[in-house]
Enzyme design. Structure first.
Site, PDB file in Angstrom:
ATOM      1  N   ARG A  27       0.816  -1.219   0.000  1.00 40.27           N
ATOM      2  CA  ARG A  27       0.000   0.000   0.000  1.00 40.27           C
ATOM      3  C   ARG A  27       0.852   1.271   0.000  1.00 40.27           C
ATOM      4  NH1 ARG A  27      -5.477  -0.558   1.612  1.00 40.27           N
ATOM      5  NH2 ARG A  27      -6.143  -2.590   0.926  1.00 40.27           N
ATOM      6  N   ARG A  31      -3.381   6.630   1.111  1.00 38.19           N
ATOM      7  CA  ARG A  31      -3.907   7.796   1.821  1.00 38.19           C
ATOM      8  C   ARG A  31      -2.935   8.496   2.763  1.00 38.19           C
ATOM      9  NH1 ARG A  31      -9.108   4.783   3.904  1.00 38.19           N
ATOM     10  NH2 ARG A  31      -7.579   3.111   3.712  1.00 38.19           N
ATOM     11  N   ARG A  40      -6.646  11.804  -5.717  1.00 38.05           N
ATOM     12  CA  ARG A  40      -7.965  11.182  -5.579  1.00 38.05           C
ATOM     13  C   ARG A  40      -9.062  12.235  -5.652  1.00 38.05           C
ATOM     14  NH1 ARG A  40     -10.124   7.900  -0.460  1.00 38.05           N
ATOM     15  NH2 ARG A  40      -9.971  10.021   0.305  1.00 38.05           N
ATOM     16  N   ASP A  78      -6.826  -2.463  -7.345  1.00 40.99           N
ATOM     17  CA  ASP A  78      -7.374  -3.098  -6.147  1.00 40.99           C
ATOM     18  C   ASP A  78      -7.672  -4.551  -6.457  1.00 40.99           C
ATOM     19  OD1 ASP A  78      -8.358  -2.117  -3.351  1.00 40.99           O
ATOM     20  OD2 ASP A  78      -9.764  -3.643  -4.008  1.00 40.99           O
ATOM     21  N   TYR A 155     -15.189 -11.190   0.191  1.00 42.80           N
ATOM     22  CA  TYR A 155     -15.847  -9.929  -0.180  1.00 42.80           C
ATOM     23  C   TYR A 155     -17.109 -10.176  -1.000  1.00 42.80           C
ATOM     24  CZ  TYR A 155     -11.842  -7.320   1.556  1.00 42.80           C
ATOM     25  OH  TYR A 155     -10.878  -6.785   2.369  1.00 42.80           O
TER      26      TYR A 155
HETATM   27  O1  1CP Z   1       0.046  -1.244  -2.598  1.00 44.03           O
HETATM   28  C1  1CP Z   1      -0.261  -0.320  -3.376  1.00 44.03           C
HETATM   29  O2  1CP Z   1       0.209   0.829  -3.304  1.00 44.03           O
HETATM   30  C2  1CP Z   1      -1.148  -0.670  -4.563  1.00 44.03           C
HETATM   31  C3  1CP Z   1      -2.533  -0.457  -4.372  1.00 44.03           C
HETATM   32  C4  1CP Z   1      -3.455  -1.421  -3.639  1.00 44.03           C
HETATM   33  C5  1CP Z   1      -3.372  -2.798  -3.362  1.00 44.03           C
HETATM   34  C6  1CP Z   1      -2.217  -3.743  -3.587  1.00 44.03           C
HETATM   35  C7  1CP Z   1      -4.709  -0.975  -3.189  1.00 44.03           C
HETATM   36  C8  1CP Z   1      -5.183   0.403  -3.284  1.00 44.03           C
HETATM   37  N1  1CP Z   1      -5.415  -2.066  -2.723  1.00 44.03           N
HETATM   38  C9  1CP Z   1      -4.613  -3.187  -2.793  1.00 44.03           C
HETATM   39  C10 1CP Z   1      -4.966  -4.550  -2.426  1.00 44.03           C
HETATM   40  C11 1CP Z   1      -6.124  -4.807  -1.539  1.00 44.03           C
HETATM   41  N2  1CP Z   1      -7.377  -4.229  -1.575  1.00 44.03           N
HETATM   42  C12 1CP Z   1      -6.163  -5.812  -0.562  1.00 44.03           C
HETATM   43  C13 1CP Z   1      -5.026  -6.751  -0.287  1.00 44.03           C
HETATM   44  C14 1CP Z   1      -3.946  -6.096   0.495  1.00 44.03           C
HETATM   45  C15 1CP Z   1      -4.202  -5.955   1.949  1.00 44.03           C
HETATM   46  O3  1CP Z   1      -4.511  -6.955   2.597  1.00 44.03           O
HETATM   47  O4  1CP Z   1      -4.045  -4.811   2.430  1.00 44.03           O
HETATM   48  C16 1CP Z   1      -7.425  -5.801   0.043  1.00 44.03           C
HETATM   49  C17 1CP Z   1      -7.918  -6.691   1.159  1.00 44.03           C
HETATM   50  C18 1CP Z   1      -8.195  -4.796  -0.602  1.00 44.03           C
HETATM   51  C19 1CP Z   1      -9.610  -4.432  -0.363  1.00 44.03           C
HETATM   52  C20 1CP Z   1      -9.724  -3.002  -0.058  1.00 44.03           C
HETATM   53  N3  1CP Z   1      -9.721  -2.020  -0.993  1.00 44.03           N
HETATM   54  C21 1CP Z   1      -9.745  -2.397   1.208  1.00 44.03           C
HETATM   55  C22 1CP Z   1      -9.639  -3.130   2.523  1.00 44.03           C
HETATM   56  C23 1CP Z   1     -10.961  -3.227   3.177  1.00 44.03           C
HETATM   57  C24 1CP Z   1     -10.933  -4.236   4.296  1.00 44.03           C
HETATM   58  O5  1CP Z   1     -11.705  -5.193   4.196  1.00 44.03           O
HETATM   59  O6  1CP Z   1     -10.138  -4.078   5.244  1.00 44.03           O
HETATM   60  C25 1CP Z   1      -9.793  -1.007   1.024  1.00 44.03           C
HETATM   61  C26 1CP Z   1      -9.860   0.069   2.050  1.00 44.03           C
HETATM   62  C27 1CP Z   1      -9.763  -0.792  -0.389  1.00 44.03           C
HETATM   63  C28 1CP Z   1      -9.691   0.511  -1.076  1.00 44.03           C
HETATM   64  C29 1CP Z   1      -8.305   0.899  -1.426  1.00 44.03           C
HETATM   65  N4  1CP Z   1      -7.486   0.159  -2.243  1.00 44.03           N
HETATM   66  C30 1CP Z   1      -6.298   0.816  -2.421  1.00 44.03           C
HETATM   67  C31 1CP Z   1      -6.370   2.049  -1.697  1.00 44.03           C
HETATM   68  C32 1CP Z   1      -5.298   3.094  -1.655  1.00 44.03           C
HETATM   69  C33 1CP Z   1      -7.628   2.083  -1.065  1.00 44.03           C
HETATM   70  C34 1CP Z   1      -8.161   3.209  -0.224  1.00 44.03           C
HETATM   71  C35 1CP Z   1      -9.145   3.934  -1.034  1.00 44.03           C
HETATM   72  C36 1CP Z   1      -9.163   5.390  -0.754  1.00 44.03           C
HETATM   73  O7  1CP Z   1      -8.370   6.153  -1.358  1.00 44.03           O
HETATM   74  O8  1CP Z   1     -10.007   5.788   0.068  1.00 44.03           O
END
Ligand code: 1CP
Length: 355
Positions: A27, A31, A40, A78, A155
C-alpha cells in the site's frame, strides 16, 4: 523494452546476490501521502483513479518520486476489480470500505457468474500496467497483483469487508460444493488476469491472501492454499528473457509456512507475528521471504523504527533471499517522514549482511 537500472528486488526474490536488502511497502501509494489524496480528489473517487491509466500511473509513481530508496513499484489498482468484472458492482462509500451492489449467496448465483476476460473486461488494468512500465523506463521493476480466491470470495459473499467472514464460512461448512465452484472460477480468473498483467509488463506478481489466516488449518489447505497452488501452476514464469517471480502472502499464515513454501511460488510474504529468522530456518532454500515489520512501528520515532529494522535484518542474517517490507499495508495515519526513515534504515543497515 529498456533494461532495468535497479533489479535488486527481482534478484532477492530469486536468492541471487544483492548489494543491500531491497525494500518496498505494501500500500505504498495511498492515503498517508498528501499527493495521493490530492490526486484522488482530482479524479473524484477511488475507482476513477483505478480505471484511468493516467491517474493509476500518476499515483503509482508518487511514492517512488518521494522515496528514492524504493526498489519496486506496485500497480495502483485493487483486488476487487475481479468481483466488479464478474458483475457485482463495486463501489466505495466515503469513509467506509468497499461495497457491492449484488452479493453472491446461493449455488445458482455462483453458477451464473461469468469468467471475465482480462483484455475485454479488465482492459483498464492492462492499460495501467503498460502505461506505468513506460513511465518507469527501467527505474525499478513493476509488481502486478491479485487477491487470492479465498480472500476475494469473502468480499463477494459478505458484500464487503467483514470481521468474522460469517456468511462465507457458513457456506464453507454447509455448502462446500458451492464455495468450491466459486473458488474454482476465481482461480481461473486470477490466473488469466495475472498472466495478462505479465504480458502487459508486470515483472513480478503477488497474490494477496489477506484473510487466509482466519481459516482452520484444514480449511486453509482445502479452500485457500489449494487454489493458490492451481494459480501458481498456470502462471507465465518467464517473460522478456527474465524470470517473473511469484510471491504468496497469507496474512497470519505463519503456522503453515512449510506447506505454503511447497506451493511452487518463489517467495512468501510474512506478517509480523513470526520471527523471520525462524521462518528462514523452516522454509530453507525453497523460497525467499518478504516482510515483516509491524506497520504500527511507523507511528514510533525514527530511532525506534531504525532499531526495529536492525532487529529484523539481524534475525534474517547474512545473504540474499530477503525483500524487506511491512507485514501488512501502511496505514493512512503514518507520517510520510517516518516511512522515509524506515526505507533509509533498510538500505543503510543491510549492506553489512551482503558480500
Ligand atoms: O500497494 C499499493 O500501493 C497498490 C494499491 C493497492 C493494493 C495492492 C490498493 C489500493 N489495494 C490493494 C490490495 C487490496 N485491496 C487488498 C489486499 C492487500 C491488503 O490486505 O491490504 C485488500 C484486502 C483490498 C480491499 C480493499 N480495498 C480495502 C480493505 C478493506 C478491508 O476489508 O479491510 C480497502 C480500504 C480498499 C480501497 C483501497 N485500495 C487501495 C487504496 C489506496 C484504497 C483506499 C481507497 C481510498 O483512497 O479511500
Amino acid at each position: 523494452m529498456t533494461a532495468l537500472k535497479n533489479d535488486r528486488f527481482l534478484r532477492a526474490l530469486l536468492k541471487q546476490p544483492v548489494d543491500v536488502t531491497p525494500v518496498w511497502m505494501m500500500r505504498q501509494a495511498g492515503r498517508y501521502l498528501p499527493e495521493y489524496r490530492a490526486s484522488r480528489a482530482k479524479a473524484g473517487d477511488f475507482m476513477s483513479l483505478c480505471m484511468n491509466p493516467a491517474f493509476a500511473c500518476e499515483v503509482t509513481m508518487q511514492p517512488l518520486d518521494r522515496y528514492p530508496q524504493l526498489d519496486a513499484a506496485i500497480l495502483f489498482s485493487d483486488i476487487l476489480t475481479i468481483p466488479d468484472a464478474m458483475g457485482q458492482g463495486l463501489y466505495f462509500e466515503t469513509g467506509e470500505g468497499p461495497r457491492f451492489k449484488k452479493v453472491v449467496s446461493t449455488l445458482a448465483d455462483i453458477e451464473a457468474l461469468p469468467i471475465p476476460d482480462p483484455q475485454k473486461d479488465l482492459g483498464y488494468v492492462m492499460d495501467a500496467v503498460s502505461t506505468i512500465r513506460r513511465e518507469l523506463n527501467g527505474r525499478v521493476p513493476l509488481i502486478g497483483f491479485a487477491g487470492s480466491p479465498w480472500t476475494l470470495a469473502t468480499y463477494m459473499v459478505e458484500g464487503g469487508s467483514s470481521k468474522d467472514y460469517r456468511k462465507t464460512k457458513t457456506m464453507l461448512y454447509d455448502n462446500p460444493q458451492a464455495l468450491h465452484l466459486l473458488l474454482d472460477k476465481l482461480a481461473q480468473t486470477v490466473t488469466s488476469y495475472l498472466n495478462g498483467q505479465i504480458m502487459a509488463g508486470a515483472q513480478a506478481v503477488q497474490i494477496f491472501d489477506s484473510w487466509g489466516g482466519s481459516l482452520s488449518a484444514a480449511a486453509y489447505q482445502e479452500f485457500s492454499l489449494a487454489y493458490m497452488k492451481k494459480i501458481v501452476s498456470g502462471l507465465i514464469r518467464e517473460h522478456e528473457g527474465r524470470k517473473v517471480p511469484v510471491i504468496l502472502f497469507t496474512k497470519n499464515g505463519g503456522l503453515w509456512l512449510e506447506s505454503i513454501a511447497d506451493a511452487g511460488a518463489d517467495a512468501l510474504g510474512l506478517d509480523w507475528t513470526c520471527d523471520i529468522g525462524s521462518a528462514r530456518a523452516r522454509v530453507g532454500d525453497k523460497v525467499a521471504l518478504q516482510g515483516n515489520m509491524d506497520p504500527t512501528v511507523l507511528y514510533a520515532k525514527p530511532e525506534a523504527i531504525r532499531t526495529e529494522v536492525g532487529r529484523i535484518l539481524a534475525s534474517y542474517g547474512k545473504g540474499s533471499g530477503h525483500v524487506f517490507n511491512l507485514g501488512h499495508g501502511i496505514t493512512p495515519e503514518v507520517d510520510p517522514e517516518h516511512a522515509g526513515a524506515f526505507l533509509r534504515a533498510v538500505h543503510e543497515l543491510s549492506a553489512q549482511y551482503h558480500e
